[in-house]
Design an enzyme around this catalytic site. Sequence first.
Site, PDB file in Angstrom:
ATOM      1  N   ASP A 115       0.858  -1.178   0.000  1.00  0.00           N
ATOM      2  CA  ASP A 115       0.000   0.000   0.000  1.00  0.00           C
ATOM      3  C   ASP A 115       0.897   1.231   0.000  1.00  0.00           C
ATOM      4  O   ASP A 115       1.982   1.220   0.592  1.00  0.00           O
ATOM      5  CB  ASP A 115      -0.898   0.019   1.242  1.00  0.00           C
ATOM      6  CG  ASP A 115      -1.978  -1.039   1.202  1.00  0.00           C
ATOM      7  OD1 ASP A 115      -2.513  -1.310   0.111  1.00  0.00           O
ATOM      8  OD2 ASP A 115      -2.301  -1.588   2.273  1.00  0.00           O
ATOM      9  N   ASP A 133      -7.053  -1.430  -4.768  1.00  0.00           N
ATOM     10  CA  ASP A 133      -8.173  -1.034  -3.905  1.00  0.00           C
ATOM     11  C   ASP A 133      -9.086  -0.031  -4.605  1.00  0.00           C
ATOM     12  O   ASP A 133     -10.308  -0.085  -4.454  1.00  0.00           O
ATOM     13  CB  ASP A 133      -7.645  -0.436  -2.602  1.00  0.00           C
ATOM     14  CG  ASP A 133      -6.827  -1.424  -1.789  1.00  0.00           C
ATOM     15  OD1 ASP A 133      -7.097  -2.632  -1.876  1.00  0.00           O
ATOM     16  OD2 ASP A 133      -5.908  -0.979  -1.081  1.00  0.00           O
TER      17      ASP A 133
END
Length: 161
Positions: A115, A133
């Site tokens: 991330d 995402d």
Amino acid sequence: MSTRLIVALIGITTLADQLTKAAALALLSRDETVPVLPGFSLTLGFNEGSSFGMLSDVMAGKPLLMAALTGFLTLIFAVMAVRAPRPFERAGLALVVGGALGNIIDRLRQGAVTDFLDLYWRDWHWPTFNVADIAITLGAVCILAASLPARRRKEPVLDQH
């Protein structure tokens, strides 16, 4: 939307996710923050859980189990994408599958999902996320929009025969 376009959208989504994660891994150090715009920075982190770090405690150290569970759900969504009667629904499911595949690749390659996108307001930070995402979220919005009654009347239904 043809099956070829579904496969292409899945591939493009997965590739975009993996390329941006490779850039983040090459250019950022763990927990380094690089301001981009007010309220947005790049911060490298790793997630062993599901979306937004949920289940991190339960799934820590179990990347193969998490990849298997996610893979099973991804296969179901891929079948649904091919069988969905509406193009907008097919596109949404393809985005979900492409994003999920990007995160599965991370789990298999490094044991956690990379991330690096950090949205914040003052001291409050949204959980760090990635392109996969974004694709999953946009896909879910497309699926929901395709199910709205007014949208269903306007969008053509594909013949499944």
